[in-house]
Motif scaffolding. Structure first.
Motif, PDB file in Angstrom:
ATOM      1  N   ALA A   1     -11.032 -73.861  42.454  1.00  0.00           N
ATOM      2  CA  ALA A   1     -11.641 -72.911  43.599  1.00  0.00           C
ATOM      3  C   ALA A   1     -10.622 -72.896  44.781  1.00  0.00           C
ATOM      4  O   ALA A   1     -10.066 -71.898  45.552  1.00  0.00           O
ATOM      5  CB  ALA A   1     -12.764 -72.946  43.889  1.00  0.00           C
ATOM      6  N   ARG A   2     -10.225 -74.212  45.525  1.00  0.00           N
ATOM      7  CA  ARG A   2      -9.558 -74.268  46.658  1.00  0.00           C
ATOM      8  C   ARG A   2      -8.140 -74.116  46.336  1.00  0.00           C
ATOM      9  O   ARG A   2      -7.274 -73.456  47.215  1.00  0.00           O
ATOM     10  CB  ARG A   2      -9.698 -75.943  47.136  1.00  0.00           C
ATOM     11  N   VAL A   3      -7.428 -74.317  45.097  1.00  0.00           N
ATOM     12  CA  VAL A   3      -6.342 -74.003  44.847  1.00  0.00           C
ATOM     13  C   VAL A   3      -5.935 -72.281  44.718  1.00  0.00           C
ATOM     14  O   VAL A   3      -5.034 -71.903  45.274  1.00  0.00           O
ATOM     15  CB  VAL A   3      -5.709 -74.612  43.759  1.00  0.00           C
ATOM     16  N   GLY A   4      -7.101 -71.774  44.285  1.00  0.00           N
ATOM     17  CA  GLY A   4      -7.015 -70.166  44.052  1.00  0.00           C
ATOM     18  C   GLY A   4      -7.049 -69.618  45.386  1.00  0.00           C
ATOM     19  O   GLY A   4      -6.439 -68.506  45.703  1.00  0.00           O
ATOM     20  N   ALA A   5      -7.856 -70.072  46.259  1.00  0.00           N
ATOM     21  CA  ALA A   5      -8.218 -69.595  47.545  1.00  0.00           C
ATOM     22  C   ALA A   5      -6.633 -69.847  48.444  1.00  0.00           C
ATOM     23  O   ALA A   5      -6.503 -69.024  49.026  1.00  0.00           O
ATOM     24  CB  ALA A   5      -9.163 -70.332  48.383  1.00  0.00           C
ATOM     25  N   LEU A   6      -6.012 -71.022  48.281  1.00  0.00           N
ATOM     26  CA  LEU A   6      -4.602 -71.293  49.010  1.00  0.00           C
ATOM     27  C   LEU A   6      -3.583 -70.066  48.297  1.00  0.00           C
ATOM     28  O   LEU A   6      -2.839 -69.601  49.019  1.00  0.00           O
ATOM     29  CB  LEU A   6      -4.263 -72.399  48.705  1.00  0.00           C
ATOM     30  N   GLN A   7      -3.716 -69.723  46.968  1.00  0.00           N
ATOM     31  CA  GLN A   7      -2.819 -68.942  46.568  1.00  0.00           C
ATOM     32  C   GLN A   7      -3.145 -67.673  47.076  1.00  0.00           C
ATOM     33  O   GLN A   7      -2.303 -66.880  47.218  1.00  0.00           O
ATOM     34  CB  GLN A   7      -3.027 -69.356  44.943  1.00  0.00           C
ATOM     35  N   GLY A   8      -4.599 -67.265  47.033  1.00  0.00           N
ATOM     36  CA  GLY A   8      -4.733 -65.994  47.531  1.00  0.00           C
ATOM     37  C   GLY A   8      -4.335 -65.618  48.911  1.00  0.00           C
ATOM     38  O   GLY A   8      -3.910 -64.756  49.353  1.00  0.00           O
ATOM     39  N   ALA A   9      -4.641 -66.677  49.770  1.00  0.00           N
ATOM     40  CA  ALA A   9      -4.087 -66.837  51.217  1.00  0.00           C
ATOM     41  C   ALA A   9      -2.485 -66.382  51.399  1.00  0.00           C
ATOM     42  O   ALA A   9      -2.176 -65.622  52.155  1.00  0.00           O
ATOM     43  CB  ALA A   9      -4.532 -67.832  51.787  1.00  0.00           C
ATOM     44  N   GLY A  10      -1.928 -67.158  50.330  1.00  0.00           N
ATOM     45  CA  GLY A  10      -0.482 -67.108  50.369  1.00  0.00           C
ATOM     46  C   GLY A  10       0.096 -65.444  50.110  1.00  0.00           C
ATOM     47  O   GLY A  10       0.995 -64.953  50.535  1.00  0.00           O
ATOM     48  N   THR A  11      -0.757 -64.999  49.076  1.00  0.00           N
ATOM     49  CA  THR A  11      -0.488 -63.753  48.537  1.00  0.00           C
ATOM     50  C   THR A  11      -0.727 -62.741  49.833  1.00  0.00           C
ATOM     51  O   THR A  11       0.111 -61.531  49.868  1.00  0.00           O
ATOM     52  CB  THR A  11      -1.308 -63.296  47.237  1.00  0.00           C
TER      53      THR A  11
ATOM     54  N   SER B   1     -16.282 -93.513  50.945  1.00  0.00           N
ATOM     55  CA  SER B   1     -17.921 -93.380  50.406  1.00  0.00           C
ATOM     56  C   SER B   1     -18.142 -91.977  50.143  1.00  0.00           C
ATOM     57  O   SER B   1     -19.194 -91.629  49.432  1.00  0.00           O
ATOM     58  CB  SER B   1     -18.305 -93.800  51.801  1.00  0.00           C
ATOM     59  N   GLU B   2     -17.066 -91.037  50.149  1.00  0.00           N
ATOM     60  CA  GLU B   2     -17.522 -89.767  49.706  1.00  0.00           C
ATOM     61  C   GLU B   2     -17.081 -89.691  48.155  1.00  0.00           C
ATOM     62  O   GLU B   2     -16.214 -89.961  47.790  1.00  0.00           O
ATOM     63  CB  GLU B   2     -16.682 -88.577  50.628  1.00  0.00           C
ATOM     64  N   PRO B   3     -17.986 -89.027  47.595  1.00  0.00           N
ATOM     65  CA  PRO B   3     -17.531 -88.539  46.416  1.00  0.00           C
ATOM     66  C   PRO B   3     -16.535 -87.711  45.933  1.00  0.00           C
ATOM     67  O   PRO B   3     -15.995 -86.743  46.811  1.00  0.00           O
ATOM     68  CB  PRO B   3     -18.769 -87.830  45.454  1.00  0.00           C
ATOM     69  N   LEU B   4     -15.587 -87.636  44.848  1.00  0.00           N
ATOM     70  CA  LEU B   4     -14.364 -86.806  44.489  1.00  0.00           C
ATOM     71  C   LEU B   4     -14.996 -85.352  44.350  1.00  0.00           C
ATOM     72  O   LEU B   4     -15.966 -85.315  43.764  1.00  0.00           O
ATOM     73  CB  LEU B   4     -13.578 -87.351  43.266  1.00  0.00           C
ATOM     74  N   PRO B   5     -14.144 -84.418  44.512  1.00  0.00           N
ATOM     75  CA  PRO B   5     -14.744 -83.068  44.461  1.00  0.00           C
ATOM     76  C   PRO B   5     -14.733 -82.911  42.616  1.00  0.00           C
ATOM     77  O   PRO B   5     -13.746 -83.533  42.271  1.00  0.00           O
ATOM     78  CB  PRO B   5     -13.762 -82.171  45.122  1.00  0.00           C
ATOM     79  N   GLU B   6     -15.608 -82.129  42.311  1.00  0.00           N
ATOM     80  CA  GLU B   6     -15.328 -81.549  40.756  1.00  0.00           C
ATOM     81  C   GLU B   6     -14.138 -80.835  40.692  1.00  0.00           C
ATOM     82  O   GLU B   6     -13.769 -80.116  41.475  1.00  0.00           O
ATOM     83  CB  GLU B   6     -16.575 -80.769  40.675  1.00  0.00           C
ATOM     84  N   PRO B   7     -13.524 -80.694  39.247  1.00  0.00           N
ATOM     85  CA  PRO B   7     -12.381 -79.956  39.121  1.00  0.00           C
ATOM     86  C   PRO B   7     -12.538 -78.631  39.464  1.00  0.00           C
ATOM     87  O   PRO B   7     -11.795 -77.810  39.637  1.00  0.00           O
ATOM     88  CB  PRO B   7     -12.256 -80.209  37.604  1.00  0.00           C
TER      89      PRO B   7
END
Length: 138
Positions: free
Chosen positions: A61-71, A50-56
């Protein structure tokens, strides 16, 4: 090279088409279960969200945040002052601490003492000979 790859893959192919032993008493039930579950589910069989898919851009942004947290984590681990020291000195310290501990008498037994204990224990576990009750009554 190609022949060995094909031969290796050919050996795996048999694992995906197992045969049911017809002599087995459960063979009819097994075959019925296999036949009932032969088809894979289709996407339309899954419930819709029922929830809409996130925009690209949000996914990016989420991928960038994960990569930044890993760094950041890698940089934090690099700043740790690992004090491993000399491994020979560490081993000597551990050995001295172990040597300072009192050793249980059982631990100090030699292999011959352990074998002798096992032999005596086996002898104690042997049943005594039967008692002679004399001739049988007539």
């Amino acid at each position: 090279m190609a022949v060995s790859t094909v031969a290796a893959l050919g050996g795996c192919a048999g694992a995906f088409s197992p045969k049911t032993d017809v002599a087995s008493p459960v063979a009819p039930r097994v075959q019925a279960l296999v036949d009932a579950n032969r088809a894979y589910p289709k996407w339309e069989d899954f419930p819709r969200s029922s929830e809409p898919l996130p925009e690209p851009t949000e996914v990016a942004a989420r991928v960038g945040a994960l990569q930044g947290a890993g760094t950041d984590l890698a940089a934090e681990a690099a700043r740790i002052d690992w004090q491993l020291g000399d491994p020979t000195a560490f081993a000597a310290e551990v050995n001295s601490r172990v040597d300072a501990q009192a050793i249980a008498p059982v631990t100090a037994e030699t292999q011959a003492e352990v074998e002798e204990f096992a032999r005596r224990t086996r002898e104690r576990g042997t049943a005594p000979p039967p008692v002679d009750r004399g001739p049988a009554p007539r």
